[in-house]
Design a protein around this motif. Structure first.
Motif, PDB file in Angstrom:
ATOM      1  N   UNK A  32       1.003  -1.012   0.077  1.00  0.00           N
ATOM      2  CA  UNK A  32       0.061   0.142  -0.013  1.00  0.00           C
ATOM      3  C   UNK A  32       0.740   1.375   0.024  1.00  0.00           C
ATOM      4  N   UNK A  33       0.657   2.180  -0.928  1.00  0.00           N
ATOM      5  CA  UNK A  33       1.612   3.238  -0.853  1.00  0.00           C
ATOM      6  C   UNK A  33       0.548   4.627  -0.752  1.00  0.00           C
ATOM      7  N   UNK A  34       1.065   5.313   0.108  1.00  0.00           N
ATOM      8  CA  UNK A  34       0.162   6.722   0.344  1.00  0.00           C
ATOM      9  C   UNK A  34      -0.454   6.884   1.348  1.00  0.00           C
ATOM     10  N   UNK A  35      -0.064   6.319   2.809  1.00  0.00           N
ATOM     11  CA  UNK A  35      -0.715   6.597   3.912  1.00  0.00           C
ATOM     12  C   UNK A  35      -0.426   8.086   4.471  1.00  0.00           C
ATOM     13  N   UNK A  36      -1.374   8.991   4.626  1.00  0.00           N
ATOM     14  CA  UNK A  36      -1.097  10.117   4.804  1.00  0.00           C
ATOM     15  C   UNK A  36      -0.893  10.259   6.479  1.00  0.00           C
ATOM     16  N   UNK A  37      -0.023  11.226   6.884  1.00  0.00           N
ATOM     17  CA  UNK A  37       0.375  11.269   8.203  1.00  0.00           C
ATOM     18  C   UNK A  37      -0.717  11.596   9.386  1.00  0.00           C
ATOM     19  N   UNK A  38      -1.801  12.058   8.561  1.00  0.00           N
ATOM     20  CA  UNK A  38      -2.916  12.411   9.391  1.00  0.00           C
ATOM     21  C   UNK A  38      -3.741  11.090   9.803  1.00  0.00           C
ATOM     22  N   UNK A  39      -3.629  10.304   8.889  1.00  0.00           N
ATOM     23  CA  UNK A  39      -4.334   8.894   9.159  1.00  0.00           C
ATOM     24  C   UNK A  39      -3.427   7.889   9.892  1.00  0.00           C
ATOM     25  N   UNK A  40      -2.098   8.265  10.119  1.00  0.00           N
ATOM     26  CA  UNK A  40      -0.835   7.436  10.623  1.00  0.00           C
ATOM     27  C   UNK A  40      -1.237   6.361  11.250  1.00  0.00           C
ATOM     28  N   UNK A  41      -1.868   7.041  12.736  1.00  0.00           N
ATOM     29  CA  UNK A  41      -2.182   6.025  13.802  1.00  0.00           C
ATOM     30  C   UNK A  41      -3.071   4.783  13.598  1.00  0.00           C
ATOM     31  N   UNK A  42      -4.217   5.382  12.767  1.00  0.00           N
ATOM     32  CA  UNK A  42      -5.291   4.596  12.358  1.00  0.00           C
ATOM     33  C   UNK A  42      -4.648   3.275  11.384  1.00  0.00           C
ATOM     34  N   UNK A  43      -3.813   3.781  10.575  1.00  0.00           N
ATOM     35  CA  UNK A  43      -3.102   2.761   9.648  1.00  0.00           C
ATOM     36  C   UNK A  43      -2.463   1.780  10.469  1.00  0.00           C
ATOM     37  N   UNK A  44      -1.617   2.188  11.250  1.00  0.00           N
ATOM     38  CA  UNK A  44      -0.671   1.358  12.300  1.00  0.00           C
ATOM     39  C   UNK A  44      -1.415   0.631  13.206  1.00  0.00           C
ATOM     40  N   UNK A  45      -2.525   1.063  13.865  1.00  0.00           N
ATOM     41  CA  UNK A  45      -2.980   0.236  14.828  1.00  0.00           C
ATOM     42  C   UNK A  45      -4.143  -0.684  14.070  1.00  0.00           C
ATOM     43  N   UNK A  46      -4.477  -0.619  12.838  1.00  0.00           N
ATOM     44  CA  UNK A  46      -5.304  -1.445  12.223  1.00  0.00           C
ATOM     45  C   UNK A  46      -4.732  -2.693  12.228  1.00  0.00           C
ATOM     46  N   UNK A  47      -3.353  -2.970  12.124  1.00  0.00           N
ATOM     47  CA  UNK A  47      -2.586  -4.073  11.931  1.00  0.00           C
ATOM     48  C   UNK A  47      -2.701  -4.771  10.686  1.00  0.00           C
ATOM     49  N   UNK A  48      -2.637  -4.124   9.567  1.00  0.00           N
ATOM     50  CA  UNK A  48      -2.715  -4.534   8.282  1.00  0.00           C
ATOM     51  C   UNK A  48      -1.264  -4.346   7.495  1.00  0.00           C
ATOM     52  N   UNK A  49      -0.410  -3.649   8.449  1.00  0.00           N
ATOM     53  CA  UNK A  49       0.985  -3.883   7.622  1.00  0.00           C
ATOM     54  C   UNK A  49       2.043  -4.702   8.536  1.00  0.00           C
ATOM     55  N   UNK A  50       2.571  -5.483   7.628  1.00  0.00           N
ATOM     56  CA  UNK A  50       4.062  -5.946   8.262  1.00  0.00           C
ATOM     57  C   UNK A  50       5.112  -5.417   8.526  1.00  0.00           C
ATOM     58  N   UNK A  51       5.981  -5.349   9.521  1.00  0.00           N
ATOM     59  CA  UNK A  51       7.135  -4.498   9.657  1.00  0.00           C
ATOM     60  C   UNK A  51       8.002  -4.804   8.608  1.00  0.00           C
ATOM     61  N   UNK A  52       8.845  -3.708   8.475  1.00  0.00           N
ATOM     62  CA  UNK A  52       9.999  -4.015   7.359  1.00  0.00           C
ATOM     63  C   UNK A  52      10.868  -3.138   7.380  1.00  0.00           C
ATOM     64  N   UNK A  53      12.122  -3.104   7.901  1.00  0.00           N
ATOM     65  CA  UNK A  53      13.318  -2.277   8.153  1.00  0.00           C
ATOM     66  C   UNK A  53      14.070  -2.194   6.671  1.00  0.00           C
ATOM     67  N   UNK A  54      13.839  -1.311   5.839  1.00  0.00           N
ATOM     68  CA  UNK A  54      14.618  -1.196   4.639  1.00  0.00           C
ATOM     69  C   UNK A  54      15.903  -0.490   4.871  1.00  0.00           C
ATOM     70  N   UNK A  55      16.845  -1.154   4.359  1.00  0.00           N
ATOM     71  CA  UNK A  55      18.329  -0.638   4.551  1.00  0.00           C
ATOM     72  C   UNK A  55      18.433   0.860   3.885  1.00  0.00           C
TER      73      UNK A  55
END
Lengths: 359, 564
Positions: free
Chosen positions: A94-117
């Motif tokens: 998913x590309x384009x989560x706006x920072x005003x919706x940041x918390x909702x996106x993170x808390x929804x649990x739909x994203x897998x963590x990935x630390x890109x180099x």
């Protein structure tokens, strides 16, 4: 009668060919040297996302992939669609989560963590998620824009601060977007909350309303309907982006030496909107999805961002195009709020804003 | 057609209405009720239990009651205004032959497909503070300030609703009116009734089904109005639909959005139920007029009537559309076709750039598919409703209308969670676009065809059957020629609905196959003169494609079906 049947048959045929068969989805012929079929990577994004064809081709070639885009109506609606499809995602990235919706996106649990180099090239100020479920890709400053010619003709000094807008000489000159229906509108509301505090922002809006601020439903209707520099409207001040003047130059018919509009860049006069991307949980192609995140932070994609989406690249090494260097400036001190505070306050602030400004 | 087996025949005899009702019912079940119930379930029963927490606002504040009240009265006012303005035009357009009639009628259909943001631009170019009318008035009367200020008032909302819906009344009432036997009015006049009395006591009652039908359609459109309210009304006005959108997309309050959708659907269902009940009571079997439908004007009075109605159409539909075309030709250095040229020559590097021809092709292909689907389903549904009486019909009729009144956001979210498993994982399928369009267009088809179908005298069919015609032959030789005009009108509606549909498309469209309205929105998404000019040029092309579509449909309609 025969004619009717014939027409019906034609229509039916068209209907079936139109909707019956699954269309050849971006059937790019595989490169001759490629042995295996390219893997399809589906990227879900909002309707203002854009990218050069050759940049995507670069990724496709390097990874033997075919990128398929799924564009949704807006950043809010798109994110909601992704959250509703939790567990059985519509796409891999998913590309384009706006920072005003940041918390909702993170808390929804739909994203897998990935630390890109590639995160090494991203400034800390943009990295809001310590767990790296969301990766910052770009940012844009929502701020006031004004019509230079209008102010020159009237011999009036353009506004320099948010407070200026409440002064009598700027009466009936401003149009802002409704934070309940527009994402720049929400960003600007957050800028006022950040600048005046939770106790003070409503007083500011009261003063603004008393000074004849106009509310538009969306950026489109504010900019194209009310802003004097872009339309037959009557408002020379509009809430837009710090990069809008550069777009005005770029999309002019004959490129002018100077932008017809300018952004107000004083400290705390605008809000920094950061856009994030993430790997959707449940994707069947986590490897490729992660590679796509790396690619989003790579210089070739990052340098493509400004002229495609009119926001700034997140990567500090990305070079800006000339029209940006000459006509766009980011805010030195953008307003900012803690994503948690935004998540907790957003609904309350919008409600309070609605009852204060719209009644 | 294969003859039914004995048991099937029994079943048909038992419930004759049910057989043709099956395809539309199945379609609605899969693409309407299933997604809708899924989203209601998720919104209202998130963990299997009824969630009251987030619904409290609905009862606690009177905001939603006020929203409902505004939604209702603005829809009623818009409908009354549209009926008042379009009914005389419907008479003139269906009774008199005059040069330019077809073109003008086509003109009234075009607003139907224009995106609101484009209509807003057209209205501003015409009536805005710096618009054509205000500048002319200011120059004529040397005024300092623009005398007409409509922006963000209820007036511009009403005006836009009339602009959008004029064609609904013109086509439905006009089509029905031209079928009325003029000898009835002539008899009344012969017996001494004044022109007005003859109209009030003979024509009006006969015309009632068409007036109610078109009025109801207009009411529903205005009741569910979204773009007009948002863009033209500004933020001070909100309909239920607008409230649903805000709750679902920006506040993420899905329970509230679901509850509001439910209120909207229940409200329309009740309305529809009352209307279908009323229509059953006022339905007539009409004697068909044997005379040619339209004739040239015979006297000065008729000529004046024609001229006045032509003027009404020109002002209401023609002026804003002309303003729009003017806008697309207005470049920073005078008039010219520059924007059209750049539209066709710019080789934009963006992956998402769509050549205008491709957008036109997509739009026309989707619209044709949606038209075919909606027409087939609508004919089945109308057939079933015509045959059924009593409870089944009373329930089915309003049921078939529901898709018209459902918010695109609600349905769009419903698709995501309901159609997510094979064989129905259509979430990202191209088929979803014509399916969604057909869903919206299908109630139109039913409403346009049903009154005419109901007006077919039963004895015509009986006579044909008695003389040995098979049911299929009866339908082909009796029903179809009479229905032809209505079918053609329905096809036009379905085609336009699909061409202009934006709300649902935005949820399901694929970037590789955007429609023309989507392309317009893309241009309007960025600042810069070129983008705006190209959006206006694309809008003018959308108008052109619509007009061409109408003319093709009219040409395909056999002559013996008359005009619509």
């Amino acid at each position: 009668m025969k004619r009717f049947l014939a027409v019906t048959a034609i229509l039916l045929g068209l209907a079936l060919s139109g909707c019956g068969s699954e269309p050849a989805e971006k059937a790019k012929p595989a490169a001759p040297e490629a042995q295996a079929e390219p893997t399809v990577l589906t990227v879900m994004t909002h309707d203002s996302f854009s990218v050069s064809a050759e940049v995507i081709a670069e990724f496709e070639k390097a990874n033997n992939a075919a990128v398929k885009f799924l564009r949704t109506s807006g950043s809010g609606a798109g994110l909601n669609q992704a959250i509703l499809a939790k567990g059985n995602p519509l796409a891999d990235v998913f590309v384009g989560v706006d920072s005003t919706f940041f918390s909702r996106a993170v808390e929804s649990g739909i994203f897998d963590p990935y630390a890109s180099p590639a995160l090494a090239d991203i400034p800390d100020s943009l990295r809001l998620d310590p767990e790296n479920r969301l990766t910052p890709v770009s940012f844009g400053d929502v701020c006031l824009n004004y019509d230079k010619k209008w102010f020159a003709d009237k011999g009036l000094t353009p506004p320099a601060t948010l407070e200026d807008l409440t002064k009598p000489e700027y009466r009936d000159l401003t149009v802002v977007e409704n934070p309940a229906t527009s994402s720049p509108g929400l960003a600007f509301l957050l800028a006022t909350v950040s600048a005046f505090g939770e106790d003070g922002y409503l007083d500011y809006w009261k003063a603004l309303a008393a000074n004849g601020v106009k509310i538009a439903d969306s950026w489109k209707s504010a900019y194209w309907g009310d802003f004097t520099a872009a339309s037959d409207g009557t408002r020379p001040i509009v809430v837009s982006y710090a990069s809008s003047p550069a777009a005005e130059v770029f999309y002019a018919e004959k490129k002018p030496a100077e932008a017809p509009t300018a952004a107000v860049l004083g400290p705390l006069t605008g809000f920094r909107q950061i856009e994030f991307a993430g790997v959707l949980s449940g994707t069947g192609k986590p490897e490729l999805a992660r590679k796509f995140i790396d690619f989003l932070l790579s210089r070739s994609f990052q340098e493509d961002i400004p002229l495609q989406m009119w926001v700034y690249p997140a990567n500090v090494h990305a070079e800006l195009p000339e029209v940006f260097q000459l006509h766009a400036k980011a805010l030195d001190v953008p307003a900012s709020l803690d994503p948690k505070a935004i998540a907790e306050g957003r609904e309350r602030w919008i409600e309070a804003w609605t009852t204060t400004v719209l009644r | 057609m294969v003859g039914p087996s004995a048991t099937e025949e029994q079943a048909i005899r038992l419930k004759p209405a049910l057989l043709p009702a099956l395809p539309p019912l199945l379609f609605l079940a899969v693409f309407y009720f299933h997604p809708l119930l899924s989203i209601f379930g998720l919104g209202l029963f998130p963990d299997g239990t009824f969630d009251t927490d987030r619904l409290r606002g609905l009862v606690a504040s009177d905001y939603y009651l006020r929203t409902l009240w505004f939604t209702t009265w603005q829809a009623a006012a818009s409908t009354a205004l549209t009926l008042a303005l379009a009914t005389p035009a419907a008479y003139v357009f269906s009774h008199y032959e005059f040069p330019g009639r077809r073109i003008l009628r086509t003109l009234t259909g075009i607003p139907f497909v224009l995106p609101t943001i484009v209509v807003a631009a057209a209205f501003r170019a015409l009536l805005g503070p710096k618009g054509l009318v205000n500048e002319t008035l200011m120059a004529l009367f040397t005024l300092d300030a623009p005398p007409i200020r409509l922006d963000n008032t209820i007036w511009i909302i009403l005006l836009a609703h009339v602009f959008y819906n004029f064609t609904v009344v013109l086509r439905i009432v006009g089509g029905f009116w031209s079928k009325l036997d003029p000898s009835l009015v002539e008899a009344a006049r012969m017996l001494g009734a004044s022109r007005l009395r003859a109209f009030r006591e003979v024509t009006l009652p006969l015309l009632a089904p068409a007036l109610i039908t078109s009025g109801l359609l207009v009411f529903i459109f205005c009741f569910c109005s979204f773009g007009v309210i948002l863009v033209l009304g500004g933020s001070r006005f909100a309909t239920l639909e607008v409230a649903i959108y805000r709750q679902a997309v920006h506040i993420f309050n899905l329970p509230m959005a679901a509850a509001l959708s439910l209120v909207q659907i229940l409200f329309t269902f009740c309305l529809m139920w009352a209307y279908t009940w009323l229509q059953r009571r006022t339905g007539h079997r009409l004697r068909q007029s044997a005379r040619p439908v339209a004739r040239p004007c015979a006297c000065l009075r008729e000529r004046l009537a024609v001229v006045s109605q032509v003027a009404v159409v020109c002002v209401l539909a023609g002026l804003p559309l002309a303003a729009l075309v003017l806008q697309s030709l207005r470049t920073p250095h005078g008039m010219g076709a520059d924007f059209y040229e750049t539209l066709f020559t710019t080789s934009e590097s963006s992956l998402f750039f769509v050549p205008p021809m491709a957008a036109i092709g997509n739009s026309v292909a989707f619209a044709t598919a949606a038209l075919a689907l909606a027409l087939i389903l609508g004919l089945c549904a109308a057939q079933a409703l015509d045959k059924s009486s009593g409870r089944i019909g009373a329930l089915l009729d309003p049921l078939f209308m529901l898709p018209l009144s459902t918010s695109a956001v609600t349905l769009g979210f419903g698709f995501i969670i309901a159609l997510d498993e094979p064989p129905l994982d259509l979430r990202s399928s191209l088929a979803l676009v014509p399916l969604a369009h057909a869903l919206v267009a299908f109630p139109f088809v039913v409403r346009t065809i049903l009154p005419v179908m109901r007006s077919i005298p039963a004895n015509l069919r009986e006579a044909a059957a008695m003389l040995g015609a098979s049911p299929w032959r009866v339908w082909r030789l009796v029903d179809l020629p009479i229905l032809g005009r209505a079918v053609a009108a329905a096809a036009v509606f379905a085609f336009t609905v699909s061409l202009g549909e934006f709300g649902a498309t935005v949820f399901v469209a694929r970037p590789q196959t955007p429609t023309m309205p989507l392309a317009i929105y893309r241009f309007l998404g960025q600042p810069g003169v070129l983008n705006y000019g190209q959006a206006m040029a694309m809008s003018s092309l959308l108008m052109l494609v619509t007009a061409a579509g109408f003319l093709v449909l009219e040409t395909f309609t056999p002559r013996e079906w008359g005009e619509f």
